[in-house]
Design a protein around this motif. Structure first.
Motif, PDB file in Angstrom:
ATOM      1  N   ALA A 177      22.791  38.330 107.954  1.00 30.78           N
ATOM      2  CA  ALA A 177      23.254  37.276 107.622  1.00 30.78           C
ATOM      3  C   ALA A 177      24.621  36.882 108.952  1.00 30.78           C
ATOM      4  N   ALA A 178      25.028  37.908 109.983  1.00 30.84           N
ATOM      5  CA  ALA A 178      26.304  38.300 110.201  1.00 30.84           C
ATOM      6  C   ALA A 178      24.978  37.638 111.646  1.00 30.84           C
ATOM      7  N   VAL A 179      24.209  37.561 111.830  1.00 30.33           N
ATOM      8  CA  VAL A 179      23.598  36.760 113.292  1.00 30.33           C
ATOM      9  C   VAL A 179      23.184  35.233 113.258  1.00 30.33           C
ATOM     10  N   GLN A 180      22.502  35.178 111.882  1.00 30.20           N
ATOM     11  CA  GLN A 180      23.117  33.811 111.432  1.00 30.20           C
ATOM     12  C   GLN A 180      24.111  33.218 111.475  1.00 30.20           C
ATOM     13  N   ARG A 181      25.367  33.805 110.331  1.00 29.33           N
ATOM     14  CA  ARG A 181      26.871  33.845 110.888  1.00 29.33           C
ATOM     15  C   ARG A 181      26.608  33.311 112.627  1.00 29.33           C
ATOM     16  N   HIS A 182      26.452  33.483 113.513  1.00 31.79           N
ATOM     17  CA  HIS A 182      26.508  33.052 115.007  1.00 31.79           C
ATOM     18  C   HIS A 182      25.822  32.345 115.134  1.00 31.79           C
ATOM     19  N   PHE A 183      24.774  32.026 114.612  1.00 30.59           N
ATOM     20  CA  PHE A 183      23.857  30.503 115.484  1.00 30.59           C
ATOM     21  C   PHE A 183      24.555  29.459 114.766  1.00 30.59           C
ATOM     22  N   VAL A 184      25.414  29.518 113.448  1.00 28.86           N
ATOM     23  CA  VAL A 184      25.280  28.586 112.802  1.00 28.86           C
ATOM     24  C   VAL A 184      26.793  27.705 114.062  1.00 28.86           C
ATOM     25  N   VAL A 185      27.494  28.561 114.550  1.00 19.85           N
ATOM     26  CA  VAL A 185      28.627  28.484 114.884  1.00 19.85           C
ATOM     27  C   VAL A 185      28.138  28.135 116.414  1.00 19.85           C
ATOM     28  N   LEU A 186      27.373  28.161 117.028  1.00 17.53           N
ATOM     29  CA  LEU A 186      26.556  27.709 118.347  1.00 17.53           C
ATOM     30  C   LEU A 186      25.931  26.289 118.070  1.00 17.53           C
ATOM     31  N   VAL A 187      24.863  26.414 116.809  1.00 16.18           N
ATOM     32  CA  VAL A 187      24.837  24.952 116.571  1.00 16.18           C
ATOM     33  C   VAL A 187      25.802  24.037 116.481  1.00 16.18           C
ATOM     34  N   ALA A 188      27.177  24.588 115.202  1.00 15.48           N
ATOM     35  CA  ALA A 188      28.029  23.039 115.789  1.00 15.48           C
ATOM     36  C   ALA A 188      28.697  22.793 116.720  1.00 15.48           C
ATOM     37  N   ALA A 189      29.194  24.311 117.168  1.00 18.55           N
ATOM     38  CA  ALA A 189      29.381  23.830 119.236  1.00 18.55           C
ATOM     39  C   ALA A 189      28.369  23.166 119.626  1.00 18.55           C
ATOM     40  N   GLU A 190      27.833  22.766 119.509  1.00 12.25           N
ATOM     41  CA  GLU A 190      26.265  21.771 120.912  1.00 12.25           C
ATOM     42  C   GLU A 190      26.380  20.802 120.213  1.00 12.25           C
ATOM     43  N   GLY A 191      26.251  20.382 119.003  1.00 15.19           N
ATOM     44  CA  GLY A 191      26.503  19.464 117.833  1.00 15.19           C
ATOM     45  C   GLY A 191      27.338  18.542 118.651  1.00 15.19           C
ATOM     46  N   GLU A 192      28.898  18.939 118.788  1.00 13.04           N
ATOM     47  CA  GLU A 192      30.486  17.861 119.286  1.00 13.04           C
ATOM     48  C   GLU A 192      30.264  18.053 120.316  1.00 13.04           C
ATOM     49  N   LEU A 193      29.653  18.813 121.243  1.00 14.73           N
ATOM     50  CA  LEU A 193      29.572  19.151 122.446  1.00 14.73           C
ATOM     51  C   LEU A 193      29.077  17.674 123.512  1.00 14.73           C
ATOM     52  N   ASP A 194      27.672  17.597 122.578  1.00 14.87           N
ATOM     53  CA  ASP A 194      26.891  16.270 122.465  1.00 14.87           C
ATOM     54  C   ASP A 194      27.503  15.072 121.634  1.00 14.87           C
ATOM     55  N   THR A 195      27.926  15.309 121.357  1.00 17.60           N
ATOM     56  CA  THR A 195      27.998  13.664 120.246  1.00 17.60           C
ATOM     57  C   THR A 195      29.306  13.655 120.620  1.00 17.60           C
ATOM     58  N   GLN A 196      30.251  14.523 121.251  1.00 20.04           N
ATOM     59  CA  GLN A 196      32.235  13.861 121.796  1.00 20.04           C
ATOM     60  C   GLN A 196      32.141  14.323 122.120  1.00 20.04           C
ATOM     61  N   PHE A 197      32.791  15.527 122.881  1.00 20.75           N
ATOM     62  CA  PHE A 197      33.223  16.301 123.969  1.00 20.75           C
ATOM     63  C   PHE A 197      32.662  15.234 125.420  1.00 20.75           C
ATOM     64  N   LEU A 198      31.358  15.306 125.329  1.00 15.73           N
ATOM     65  CA  LEU A 198      31.425  15.265 126.886  1.00 15.73           C
ATOM     66  C   LEU A 198      31.634  13.372 126.959  1.00 15.73           C
ATOM     67  N   GLY A 199      30.961  12.551 126.178  1.00 16.45           N
ATOM     68  CA  GLY A 199      31.729  11.753 125.935  1.00 16.45           C
ATOM     69  C   GLY A 199      32.963  11.270 126.295  1.00 16.45           C
ATOM     70  N   ASP A 200      33.661  12.676 126.014  1.00  9.25           N
ATOM     71  CA  ASP A 200      35.482  12.360 125.778  1.00  9.25           C
ATOM     72  C   ASP A 200      35.894  11.808 126.909  1.00  9.25           C
TER      73      ASP A 200
END
Length: 336
Positions: free
Chosen positions: A223-246
């Motif tokens: 369950a802890a590893v799954q939570r780690h993966f959720v953090v990475l998924v959220a970070a990649e999404g924000e990088l790709d959709t918002q951060f890089l554009g800004d």
């Protein structure tokens, strides 16, 4: 005066012949304890895997070995470590350019704050798996793990059959040559299994693998590893959709190779991590079955995997000793 010898009367055997006496009295009973011992040993061999749940536990162990196979190699572990290096480089770029991008990035903030502990946790997991590559190979070399209980139970049934057959033959005063041969064949299988499968040298690797995997193969750790993966998924999404554009909007020439590599490798990375996490989650219960299999002999003060080969060899030798008619074999050359 010399005594005169009195003529002796002929015995019944002299009159009717010894064969007739044997026919009337019946053949002398033959020893039967060996066949009783074969029956007892056969019942024990059949009952052992049934009572201890060895069939389901060994099947769980085989499933675990099969499903972990794509991940237990130095090359695959190196690939996962490379993924972690890529994520680490992306985090470094985020820290260096977040002020330039100028926005508020909650998911990236969480990623930047938590990734050191995520990396440490994932490294521990990969270290545990990599350290057991050799032991895993030893267990795989044993052969189909789920077949081993049958290699106890089936010879056990054969020994029971041979013992019953032998008792019936000896009860009628007949030789039980066929029953002995059948028991010897079952004994030969039991003796051959630990040597053919290398149980004496390979099975102890199971105990070492259990010790190394115990901290990582729990529902809480998965369950802890799954939570780690959720953090990475959220970070990649924000990088790709918002951060890089800004970032491009404020400084289009600023290079972020770490972020670019993270985004470009995300698809294979997420597929591999998701598969690994899925295999871990699916096999936590199977790992528990393997642990239970190892603890069958805990009340006796030792671990099953350390002495697995003896579970076959000892009853095999006992069965052979009970089945072989040493006296009969010694008389056979003289009878010829």
């Amino acid at each position: 005066m010399a005594e005169t010898s009195q003529p002796t009367l002929p015995s019944y055997a002299d009159i009717v012949g010894e064969e007739a006496v044997v026919a009337e009295v019946g053949p002398a009973p033959r020893p039967r304890w060996r066949f009783v011992a074969l029956i007892a040993l056969g019942v024990l061999l059949f009952a052992l895997p049934v009572v201890t749940g060895m069939f389901t536990r060994a099947a769980g162990g085989q499933q675990l070995l099969t499903e972990f196979r794509p991940y237990v190699s130095s090359e695959v572990i190196a690939k996962f470590r490379g993924y972690l290096d890529t994520v680490d480089a992306a985090r470094t770029d985020v820290q260096a350019t977040q002020s330039i991008a100028g926005g508020h990035y909650e998911r990236l903030d969480t990623f930047v704050a938590q990734y050191p502990s995520i990396r440490q946790d994932m490294n521990g997991l990969l270290d545990a798996v990599e350290g057991q590559v050799g032991n895993y190979g030893q267990l795989r070399a044993v052969g189909p793990f789920d077949v081993l209980p049958f290699l106890l139970a089936v010879p056990g049934l054969v020994l029971v059959g041979a013992g019953v057959w032998g008792l019936r033959r000896t009860g009628n005063g007949e030789k039980a040559f066929g029953a002995r041969i059948l028991a010897i064949l079952a004994a030969a299988v039991l003796i051959a299994v630990p040597f053919a499968d290398g149980l004496f040298s390979r099975a102890p690797a199971g105990a070492q693998l259990i010790d190394a995997f115990t901290p990582i193969m729990t529902h809480e750790r998965v369950a802890a590893v799954q939570r780690h993966f959720v953090v990475l998924v959220a970070a990649e999404g924000e990088l790709d959709t918002q951060f890089l554009g800004d970032l491009r909007q404020h400084d289009s020439a600023h290079a972020v190779p770490g972020i670019d590599a993270f985004v470009s490798q995300w698809q294979p990375m997420t597929a591999d991590f998701a598969s690994l996490i899925g295999v871990m989650a699916d096999n936590v219960d199977n790992f528990g079955r393997v642990v239970a299999l190892d603890r069958i002999t805990a009340p006796l003060g030792f671990r099953s995997f350390d002495y697995f080969g003896w579970f076959f060899l000892v009853p095999g030798v006992l069965a052979a000793a009970a089945a072989i008619d040493v006296k009969g074999a010694a008389r056979w050359p003289r009878k010829r």
